[in-house]
Write an enzyme that holds these catalytic residues in place. Structure first.
Site, short mmCIF file in Angstrom:
data_model
loop_
_atom_site.label_atom_id
_atom_site.label_comp_id
_atom_site.label_asym_id
_atom_site.label_seq_id
_atom_site.Cartn_x
_atom_site.Cartn_y
_atom_site.Cartn_z
N ASP A 100 30.48 -1.04 -5.13
CA ASP A 100 29.38 -1.98 -4.88
C ASP A 100 28.60 -1.46 -3.66
OD1 ASP A 100 27.81 -4.28 -4.81
OD2 ASP A 100 29.38 -5.55 -4.01
N ASP B 255 38.11 -9.66 -11.27
CA ASP B 255 38.34 -11.10 -11.25
C ASP B 255 37.18 -11.87 -10.64
OD1 ASP B 255 38.86 -10.19 -8.53
OD2 ASP B 255 39.62 -12.21 -8.17
P1 5GP Z 1 32.46 -2.26 -1.87
O1 5GP Z 1 33.29 -1.91 -0.67
O2 5GP Z 1 32.05 -1.07 -2.68
O3 5GP Z 1 31.28 -3.12 -1.52
O4 5GP Z 1 33.31 -3.25 -2.75
C1 5GP Z 1 34.27 -2.83 -3.59
C2 5GP Z 1 35.15 -3.97 -4.08
O5 5GP Z 1 34.47 -5.25 -4.10
C3 5GP Z 1 35.53 -3.69 -5.49
O6 5GP Z 1 36.65 -2.83 -5.55
C4 5GP Z 1 35.77 -5.07 -6.04
O7 5GP Z 1 37.08 -5.47 -5.75
C5 5GP Z 1 34.78 -5.95 -5.30
N1 5GP Z 1 33.55 -6.15 -6.11
C6 5GP Z 1 32.34 -5.62 -5.89
N2 5GP Z 1 31.44 -6.01 -6.81
C7 5GP Z 1 32.12 -6.81 -7.68
C8 5GP Z 1 31.74 -7.54 -8.88
O8 5GP Z 1 30.60 -7.52 -9.37
N3 5GP Z 1 32.73 -8.24 -9.48
C9 5GP Z 1 34.00 -8.31 -9.01
N4 5GP Z 1 34.87 -9.04 -9.70
N5 5GP Z 1 34.39 -7.65 -7.89
C10 5GP Z 1 33.46 -6.90 -7.23
MG MG Z 2 38.20 -9.40 -6.43
#
Ligand code: 5GP
Ligand code: MG
Ligand code: MG
Length: 180
Positions: A106, A162
């Protein structure tokens, strides 16, 4: 497929089981070619990546190992900020060809903080396989070597991901409904 309700929100079907499985077979074939003659070590990030890691691994023909870790983040000192630690990293990574398996990238913050720690363990190579990527949301400079699907910046659930604890068992991926 019909929309579903999880907790208080409605989700529309977005990626079918068949679409997901077809793409995973393509990724596995690509990894087979890239790692021919090597023995890559896959490190799946729990909880979200458990289903993707399992299906990706099942489709490989190259000799490979798999292990899982959990990332825990806690507030460090003011100077260190948020600190991410890996729980369950028991393998020796020195000289290994490591592929980190994620459900979704993300903002990219998690991997941007965690990958340098893995590099400290001196793997021969380090690549990322992620089922989903939200390019519009990513704020960190990451090279994503194997990406299943680039998706819009909307919340998704299913296939390991989730919404507040539920939805991981779904075989498809659903997107938060616009008119929810
Ligand atoms: P980042 O550090 O890249 O912002 O976030 C990564 C983590 O956030 C992912 O491994 C996941 O657990 C959670 N996450 C980010 N976007 C989503 C989404 O659209 N849906 C869900 N269920 N989890 C997300
Ligand atoms: Mg989660
Ligand atoms: Mg994850």
């Amino acid at each position: 497929m019909a929309p579903i309700k999880l907790h208080d929100k409605t989700f529309d079907s977005y990626l079918s089981e068949d679409t997901i499985q077809t793409r995973i077979r393509e990724l596995a074939a690509q990894i087979d070619r890239d790692y021919a003659g090597k023995r890559p070590l896959f490190i799946g990030i729990l909880n979200g990546a458990f289903m993707f890691a399992a299906d990706l691994f099942k489709n490989l023909t190259v000799e490979a190992e798999v292990s899982f870790i959990k990332l825990a983040s806690y507030s460090g000192t003011k100077s260190t900020g948020r600190v991410i630690t890996a729980i369950g990293l028991d393998q020796d990574l020195i000289g290994r060809d490591v592929i980190v398996v994620e459900d979704i990238v993300d903002t990219g913050k998690t991997l941007a903080e965690f990958l340098p720690q893995l590099q400290h363990n001196q793997p021969a190579s380090l690549r990322i396989a992620t089922l989903l990527h939200k390019p519009e949301a990513t704020q960190f400079d990451l090279t994503l070597d194997y990406v299943g699907f680039a998706i819009p910046n909307k919340f998704v659930v299913g296939y390991g991901l989730d919404y507040d604890g539920i939805g991981r068992n779904l075989r498809e991926i659903y997107q938060l409904s616009e008119n929810a």
